[in-house]
Design a protein around this motif. Sequence first.
Motif, short mmCIF file in Angstrom:
data_model
loop_
_atom_site.label_atom_id
_atom_site.label_comp_id
_atom_site.label_asym_id
_atom_site.label_seq_id
_atom_site.Cartn_x
_atom_site.Cartn_y
_atom_site.Cartn_z
N MET A 67 6.03 -18.66 -9.91
CA MET A 67 5.49 -17.97 -10.99
C MET A 67 4.29 -17.25 -10.90
O MET A 67 3.96 -16.02 -11.71
CB MET A 67 5.62 -19.06 -12.04
N LEU A 68 3.20 -17.79 -9.95
CA LEU A 68 2.07 -17.36 -10.01
C LEU A 68 2.19 -15.94 -9.11
O LEU A 68 1.89 -14.87 -9.20
CB LEU A 68 1.10 -18.07 -9.29
N LEU A 69 3.11 -16.11 -8.17
CA LEU A 69 3.35 -14.89 -7.26
C LEU A 69 4.07 -13.89 -7.86
O LEU A 69 3.57 -12.83 -7.72
CB LEU A 69 4.36 -15.48 -5.94
N LEU A 70 4.86 -14.05 -8.89
CA LEU A 70 5.62 -13.38 -9.78
C LEU A 70 4.61 -12.34 -10.63
O LEU A 70 4.63 -11.31 -10.79
CB LEU A 70 6.71 -13.83 -10.38
N ALA A 71 3.81 -13.42 -11.23
CA ALA A 71 2.83 -12.68 -11.96
C ALA A 71 1.83 -11.65 -11.46
O ALA A 71 1.37 -10.58 -11.78
CB ALA A 71 2.05 -13.59 -12.68
N VAL A 72 1.56 -12.22 -10.31
CA VAL A 72 0.67 -11.11 -9.46
C VAL A 72 1.41 -10.01 -8.95
O VAL A 72 0.87 -8.72 -9.02
CB VAL A 72 0.17 -11.80 -8.03
N ALA A 73 2.73 -10.01 -8.57
CA ALA A 73 3.58 -8.95 -8.13
C ALA A 73 3.75 -7.87 -9.52
O ALA A 73 3.43 -6.70 -9.26
CB ALA A 73 4.99 -9.46 -7.58
N VAL A 74 4.09 -8.46 -10.43
CA VAL A 74 4.20 -7.43 -11.49
C VAL A 74 2.77 -7.05 -12.07
O VAL A 74 2.85 -5.77 -12.57
CB VAL A 74 4.87 -8.28 -12.74
N GLY A 75 1.70 -7.75 -11.89
CA GLY A 75 0.50 -7.29 -12.34
C GLY A 75 -0.17 -6.07 -11.44
O GLY A 75 -0.40 -5.01 -11.69
N LEU A 76 0.21 -6.34 -10.06
CA LEU A 76 -0.16 -5.11 -9.08
C LEU A 76 0.52 -4.09 -9.33
O LEU A 76 0.27 -2.93 -9.41
CB LEU A 76 0.44 -5.87 -7.78
N GLY A 77 2.09 -4.14 -9.79
CA GLY A 77 3.02 -3.10 -10.14
C GLY A 77 2.41 -2.41 -11.28
O GLY A 77 2.47 -0.89 -11.38
N ALA A 78 2.12 -3.18 -12.22
CA ALA A 78 1.52 -2.51 -13.54
C ALA A 78 0.11 -1.50 -13.11
O ALA A 78 0.09 -0.26 -13.47
CB ALA A 78 1.14 -3.12 -14.52
N VAL A 79 -0.72 -1.89 -12.45
CA VAL A 79 -1.86 -1.24 -11.78
C VAL A 79 -1.27 -0.03 -11.19
O VAL A 79 -1.78 1.18 -11.31
CB VAL A 79 -2.82 -2.03 -10.95
N LEU A 80 -0.51 -0.10 -10.06
CA LEU A 80 0.08 1.16 -9.32
C LEU A 80 0.71 2.07 -10.38
O LEU A 80 0.57 3.18 -10.06
CB LEU A 80 1.02 0.64 -8.48
N LEU A 81 1.60 1.66 -11.34
CA LEU A 81 1.96 2.48 -12.13
C LEU A 81 0.96 3.41 -12.92
O LEU A 81 1.28 4.44 -13.39
CB LEU A 81 2.89 1.91 -13.50
N GLY A 82 0.15 2.62 -13.42
CA GLY A 82 -1.20 3.19 -14.06
C GLY A 82 -1.81 4.51 -13.28
O GLY A 82 -2.10 5.71 -13.66
#
Length: 498
Positions: free
Chosen positions: A270-285
């Motif tokens: 779950m921590l790895l999943l949260a990091v992946a989605v958070g990184l994706g949100a930053v890249l989309l920004g």
Amino acid sequence: MLRAEAAVPVRMRRVAIVAPEQALRESLVRIAESGCVEVDLAGDGGPEVRGPAATRLQRLRAESAQPVLCGAPPDLDVLEREGRADLLAGEAQLEERVGSAVRHGEVAALAGWCPETEVGATAARIAGAGGALVPLRAPRGVDPPTLLAGADTASPAYTATPVRRSFTPLVTTYGTVPYADLDPTMAAGIIYVVMFGLMFGDAGHGLLLVALALLLRAGRPRRLTALRPLWPFVAGAGLAATVAGVAYGEFFGPTGVLPVLWLEPLEEPMLLLAVAVGLGAVLLGGAYAAGIVNRWREGGPASALYATTGIAGAALYLGLAVGAGYVWLGQVAYGVLGAVIAVVGLALAGTGLYARTAGGPGGAVQTGIQLFDAVVRIGSNVVSFARLAAFGLTHAALGAIVWDGTTALAGRGPVGVVAALLVFLIGNAVAFSLEALVAGVQALRLEFYELFSRLFEGEGRPFRPWHLPVQYVSGPDAAGPPAPEETVRSGPARKESS
């Protein structure tokens, strides 16, 4: 080096090749030899007229021959008798450009495009033949062709750093960057190797990729020599995978050789999943920010304001992100602020989308559907980055299976040790090959669909300079067939695009 680290495509200049009729051929030969000018060809849609060289080339049935230009006017009959399809093909291309020239009295002229930094050198080159390269104003409504620094071009003036050159195929595979847009080459390459590393996180496998990159750099194996320019890209992916493997404590699986510095993927998914989605949100920004710049450069402030890949889309994305903060933290203020920002983004995007329709109720329905699609796409694109964690877990699971099989066999005597060694080697070879392919494809998919789709709304036209090797014959009959002492200058010919 031509602004190798610039954030925009190479600046182009509209030029005219002007020469007296008797100097036109030699001027064009020097243009072809330099490989710096894209020459406009006549395209009136009329019937094709073949010149003498093209007619002879057709009789030889060798239209696909690699073209070479003669430095001096050749005897076409001799070339045909000798079967010199390469020289006839070069002369056919020259005839096409001579036929495209506009004439006024004894002076002929052709228009084209040339990189700004090459105008002076190219002008001096053809001045010796009696011609001139005249800078012109760019025509209205016509975008210059795009050349990315580091792209495959004929002239050494366009060379870039090895790293940038190895990243360029990531962008050119997607399409041609519009001339007005930012050049995302370096950012795209760095993002790609980071995403690849998260999915391929194993220090042992990463080091194997680095070793493969060093082999490519050395030109080994020879059958992969064409891939040599990609060695920095492969090395970057290997280093990213190595760093991630060190963080995960993975070295050819959970062998215990490395301590876990950050997290074990299979223990803390779950921590790895949260990091992946958070990184994706930053890249989309970041993609939205670059999209705003591109829309502004393409069509001005109005285009940037109303586009779903511009300010309107960024506001909608920001509003949804702030609203997600309300769901995460339970603070009502986040929900209210997010709703206000999202409504503003929807209003701006709706205005821009409706303006593109025929109006009326049909246009309103079409706009509503497109706005709904934009909202759903934002959510799905953010969630799509969960694959960084999913495939990272898959890689870790494969490594764990191989290691568990290895340790189970190792304690069963000499035969078990041999079997364990085979399981370890074959299992890691399969895991390396399979996961390298999967991680490479998934990282490419995320860049193309989630990120590049926000950077680019259209596609540019690639810069295609006319470049042919020129053969100079030293001998009593320069117009005849090539002699043994002939010399060929400049690099390999670029195939003409139809």
